[in-house]
Design an enzyme around this catalytic site. Structure first.
Site, PDB file in Angstrom:
ATOM      1  N   LYS A  13       2.461  -1.317  80.806  1.00 38.27           N
ATOM      2  CA  LYS A  13       2.208   0.008  80.217  1.00 38.27           C
ATOM      3  C   LYS A  13       2.985   1.100  80.954  1.00 38.27           C
ATOM      4  CE  LYS A  13      -2.234  -0.224  81.122  1.00 38.27           C
ATOM      5  NZ  LYS A  13      -2.325  -1.469  81.888  1.00 38.27           N
ATOM      6  N   ARG A  88     -10.461   4.100  79.041  1.00 39.00           N
ATOM      7  CA  ARG A  88     -10.671   2.723  79.463  1.00 39.00           C
ATOM      8  C   ARG A  88     -12.094   2.230  79.204  1.00 39.00           C
ATOM      9  NH1 ARG A  88      -7.421   0.439  84.554  1.00 39.00           N
ATOM     10  NH2 ARG A  88      -5.897   2.021  84.163  1.00 39.00           N
ATOM     11  N   ARG A 127       4.835  -7.185  91.864  1.00 37.43           N
ATOM     12  CA  ARG A 127       5.200  -5.758  91.701  1.00 37.43           C
ATOM     13  C   ARG A 127       5.435  -5.098  93.059  1.00 37.43           C
ATOM     14  NH1 ARG A 127       1.463  -1.910  88.220  1.00 37.43           N
ATOM     15  NH2 ARG A 127      -0.151  -2.668  89.630  1.00 37.43           N
ATOM     16  N   ARG A 160       1.037  -2.460  96.085  1.00 35.46           N
ATOM     17  CA  ARG A 160      -0.216  -1.720  95.921  1.00 35.46           C
ATOM     18  C   ARG A 160      -1.381  -2.508  96.502  1.00 35.46           C
ATOM     19  NH1 ARG A 160      -0.697   0.528  89.818  1.00 35.46           N
ATOM     20  NH2 ARG A 160      -2.786  -0.343  89.990  1.00 35.46           N
ATOM     21  N   ARG A 171     -10.024  -6.757  88.582  1.00 36.01           N
ATOM     22  CA  ARG A 171      -9.541  -5.776  87.585  1.00 36.01           C
ATOM     23  C   ARG A 171      -9.496  -6.398  86.194  1.00 36.01           C
ATOM     24  NH1 ARG A 171      -4.128  -4.461  90.379  1.00 36.01           N
ATOM     25  NH2 ARG A 171      -3.625  -3.204  88.557  1.00 36.01           N
TER      26      ARG A 171
HETATM   27  P1  AP5 Z   1       3.489  -2.135  85.109  1.00 32.47           P
HETATM   28  O1  AP5 Z   1       4.302  -1.407  84.096  1.00 32.47           O
HETATM   29  O2  AP5 Z   1       3.335  -1.507  86.455  1.00 32.47           O
HETATM   30  O3  AP5 Z   1       2.075  -2.545  84.474  1.00 32.47           O
HETATM   31  P2  AP5 Z   1       0.835  -1.651  84.032  1.00 32.47           P
HETATM   32  O4  AP5 Z   1       0.376  -2.171  82.715  1.00 32.47           O
HETATM   33  O5  AP5 Z   1       1.165  -0.193  84.129  1.00 32.47           O
HETATM   34  O6  AP5 Z   1      -0.193  -2.107  85.141  1.00 32.47           O
HETATM   35  P3  AP5 Z   1      -1.113  -1.333  86.178  1.00 32.47           P
HETATM   36  O7  AP5 Z   1      -1.494  -2.344  87.220  1.00 32.47           O
HETATM   37  O8  AP5 Z   1      -0.492  -0.079  86.697  1.00 32.47           O
HETATM   38  O9  AP5 Z   1      -2.320  -1.020  85.285  1.00 32.47           O
HETATM   39  P4  AP5 Z   1      -3.747  -0.846  85.701  1.00 32.47           P
HETATM   40  O10 AP5 Z   1      -4.267  -0.466  84.400  1.00 32.47           O
HETATM   41  O11 AP5 Z   1      -4.460  -1.925  86.368  1.00 32.47           O
HETATM   42  O12 AP5 Z   1      -3.655   0.197  86.911  1.00 32.47           O
HETATM   43  P5  AP5 Z   1      -3.787   1.759  86.965  1.00 32.47           P
HETATM   44  O13 AP5 Z   1      -2.799   2.264  87.938  1.00 32.47           O
HETATM   45  O14 AP5 Z   1      -3.821   2.342  85.606  1.00 32.47           O
HETATM   46  O15 AP5 Z   1       4.143  -3.587  85.268  1.00 32.47           O
HETATM   47  C1  AP5 Z   1       3.665  -4.533  86.218  1.00 32.47           C
HETATM   48  C2  AP5 Z   1       4.852  -5.291  86.869  1.00 32.47           C
HETATM   49  O16 AP5 Z   1       5.515  -6.079  85.887  1.00 32.47           O
HETATM   50  C3  AP5 Z   1       5.929  -4.392  87.475  1.00 32.47           C
HETATM   51  O17 AP5 Z   1       6.354  -4.991  88.662  1.00 32.47           O
HETATM   52  C4  AP5 Z   1       7.053  -4.363  86.440  1.00 32.47           C
HETATM   53  O18 AP5 Z   1       8.303  -4.210  87.070  1.00 32.47           O
HETATM   54  C5  AP5 Z   1       6.906  -5.709  85.768  1.00 32.47           C
HETATM   55  N1  AP5 Z   1       7.142  -5.680  84.322  1.00 32.47           N
HETATM   56  C6  AP5 Z   1       6.697  -4.733  83.454  1.00 32.47           C
HETATM   57  N2  AP5 Z   1       7.033  -5.056  82.188  1.00 32.47           N
HETATM   58  C7  AP5 Z   1       7.695  -6.246  82.255  1.00 32.47           C
HETATM   59  C8  AP5 Z   1       8.272  -7.115  81.274  1.00 32.47           C
HETATM   60  N3  AP5 Z   1       8.206  -6.850  79.962  1.00 32.47           N
HETATM   61  N4  AP5 Z   1       8.855  -8.264  81.695  1.00 32.47           N
HETATM   62  C9  AP5 Z   1       8.894  -8.559  83.006  1.00 32.47           C
HETATM   63  N5  AP5 Z   1       8.372  -7.784  83.985  1.00 32.47           N
HETATM   64  C10 AP5 Z   1       7.759  -6.640  83.625  1.00 32.47           C
HETATM   65  O19 AP5 Z   1      -5.265   1.925  87.553  1.00 32.47           O
HETATM   66  C11 AP5 Z   1      -5.569   1.630  88.909  1.00 32.47           C
HETATM   67  C12 AP5 Z   1      -7.033   1.945  89.199  1.00 32.47           C
HETATM   68  O20 AP5 Z   1      -7.314   3.345  88.925  1.00 32.47           O
HETATM   69  C13 AP5 Z   1      -8.070   1.204  88.321  1.00 32.47           C
HETATM   70  O21 AP5 Z   1      -8.350  -0.077  88.824  1.00 32.47           O
HETATM   71  C14 AP5 Z   1      -9.274   2.161  88.408  1.00 32.47           C
HETATM   72  O22 AP5 Z   1      -9.950   2.055  89.622  1.00 32.47           O
HETATM   73  C15 AP5 Z   1      -8.611   3.537  88.349  1.00 32.47           C
HETATM   74  N6  AP5 Z   1      -8.467   4.023  86.969  1.00 32.47           N
HETATM   75  C16 AP5 Z   1      -7.302   4.209  86.284  1.00 32.47           C
HETATM   76  N7  AP5 Z   1      -7.550   4.665  85.036  1.00 32.47           N
HETATM   77  C17 AP5 Z   1      -8.899   4.763  84.920  1.00 32.47           C
HETATM   78  C18 AP5 Z   1      -9.766   5.152  83.867  1.00 32.47           C
HETATM   79  N8  AP5 Z   1      -9.297   5.562  82.665  1.00 32.47           N
HETATM   80  N9  AP5 Z   1     -11.104   5.123  84.092  1.00 32.47           N
HETATM   81  C19 AP5 Z   1     -11.601   4.756  85.288  1.00 32.47           C
HETATM   82  N10 AP5 Z   1     -10.835   4.363  86.329  1.00 32.47           N
HETATM   83  C20 AP5 Z   1      -9.494   4.366  86.158  1.00 32.47           C
END
Ligand code: AP5
Length: 218
Positions: A13, A88, A127, A160, A171
Site C-alpha cells: 500500500k 482499519r 523491508r 522497522r 499484525r
Molecule cells: P509496503 O509498501 O511498505 O507495504 P504496506 O502495505 O504499506 O505495509 P505496512 O507494513 O506499512 O502496513 P501496515 O498496515 O502494517 O503498517 P502501518 O505503517 O500502516 O511494502 C512492504 C515491502 O514490500 C517493502 O519492502 C517494499 O519494498 C516491498 N514491496 C512492495 N510492493 C511490492 C511488490 N509489488 N513486489 C515486490 N515487493 C514489493 O501501521 C503500523 C502500525 O501503526 C499498526 O500496526 C498500528 O499499531 C498503527 N496504525 C496504523 N494505522 C492505524 C489505524 N488506522 N488504526 C489504528 N492503528 C493504526
C-alpha cells in the site's frame, strides 16, 4: 480523487501510494507514517501510540480518527488524497465517512490489495527503510544499489521494529479480526476495486493508475 488503500500489512500500500500520489499530485496520508513521526518527535500522540505499535496492536480508534481528520482538514485536500492504512476498523470507517460527507469530500474509490500470507511475510521481513528520507526498499525485490545505504539521499537503512516475525504474525491476526470486514463494508457501497497485491510492483501500479483514471472520469 479521494481514495482508501486497504489490505494486509506488507501488501504494498505504502509503496504504491508514494508513486500514485506523486503522479496524480494528491496527498498521501499514511496513518502509520504519521504515527511514527509523532513517536520520533515525542508528542503526546506518539507517547500514547508507541506501545500499541511496538506490539502490533491497533492504536485506539478515537485517537487515530481525530489525528487523521486534523491532517485532512489542514492539508491541501482539494486536489484529493490517498488514505493509506486508514480506516482499519468498522468504527473508524463509519466515523470518517460521516465526517468526510459533512466536509463534502466523500471517498470515491477503495482499492483492496488482496495479498497472500506468504507474500506478506517475505515482504515485511525483507523491508528496509531510510532513517533520513523514509524511502522504502526490499533486500531482494527492490534492493538499494549499495547494501544498507539509501539510493536517494545516502541515509542509513533500518528495519522497522514491528517487522519481526512475531509481531508480523500479530499484525496479520489483527488485520484478519478487525480490518478484513471493511472489504464487505465498501463492497456494499459499490466503491471497492480489488487487485492482486502479489503481483510485481509495476504491474500493480499500472492497474491502480487505470482504475483511478476511469473512476475519476466516471
Ligand atoms: P509496503 O509498501 O511498505 O507495504 P504496506 O502495505 O504499506 O505495509 P505496512 O507494513 O506499512 O502496513 P501496515 O498496515 O502494517 O503498517 P502501518 O505503517 O500502516 O511494502 C512492504 C515491502 O514490500 C517493502 O519492502 C517494499 O519494498 C516491498 N514491496 C512492495 N510492493 C511490492 C511488490 N509489488 N513486489 C515486490 N515487493 C514489493 O501501521 C503500523 C502500525 O501503526 C499498526 O500496526 C498500528 O499499531 C498503527 N496504525 C496504523 N494505522 C492505524 C489505524 N488506522 N488504526 C489504528 N492503528 C493504526
Amino acid at each position: 480523487m479521494r481514495m482508501v488503500f486497504l489490505g494486509p500489512p506488507g501488501a504494498g500500500k505504502g509503496t504504491q501510494a508514494v508513486m500514485l500520489s506523486e503522479r496524480m499530485g494528491i496527498l498521501h496520508l499514511s496513518t502509520g507514517d504519521i504515527l511514527r513521526e509523532n513517536v520520533k518527535r515525542g508528542t503526546e500522540i506518539g507517547k500514547k501510540a508507541k506501545s500499541y505499535m511496538d506490539k502490533g496492536e491497533l492504536v485506539p480508534d478515537d485517537m487515530v480518527i481525530e489525528m487523521m481528520l486534523d491532517t485532512i482538514k489542514s492539508g491541501d485536500k482539494e486536489k484529493g488524497f490517498i488514505l493509506d492504512g486508514f480506516p482499519r476498523t468498522l468504527y473508524q470507517a463509519r466515523k470518517i465517512d460521516a465526517e468526510l460527507e459533512k466536509l463534502g469530500l466523500p471517498i470515491d474509490m477503495v482499492t483492496y490489495f488482496k495479498t497472500s500470507t506468504d507474500t506478506v511475510i517475505s515482504r515485511l521481513t525483507g523491508r528496509r527503510l531510510c532513517k533520513n528520507c523514509g524511502a522504502n526498499y526490499h533486500i531482494k525485490n527492490m534492493p538499494p544499489k549499495k547494501e544498507g545505504v539509501c539510493d536517494k539521499c545516502g541515509g542509513e537503512l533500518y528495519r522497522r521494529k514491528d517487522d519481526s516475525e512475531e509481531t508480523i504474525k500479530k499484525r496479520l491476526g489483527v488485520y484478519n479480526s478487525q480490518t478484513e470486514e471493511l472489504i464487505g463494508y465498501y463492497r456494499e457501497k459499490d466503491i471497492l476495486k480489488e487487485l492482486s497485491g502479489d503481483s510485481d510492483a509495476d504491474v500493480v501500479y499500472e492497474e491502480l493508475f487505470v482504475n483511478s483514471h476511469f473512476q475519476r472520469r466516471g
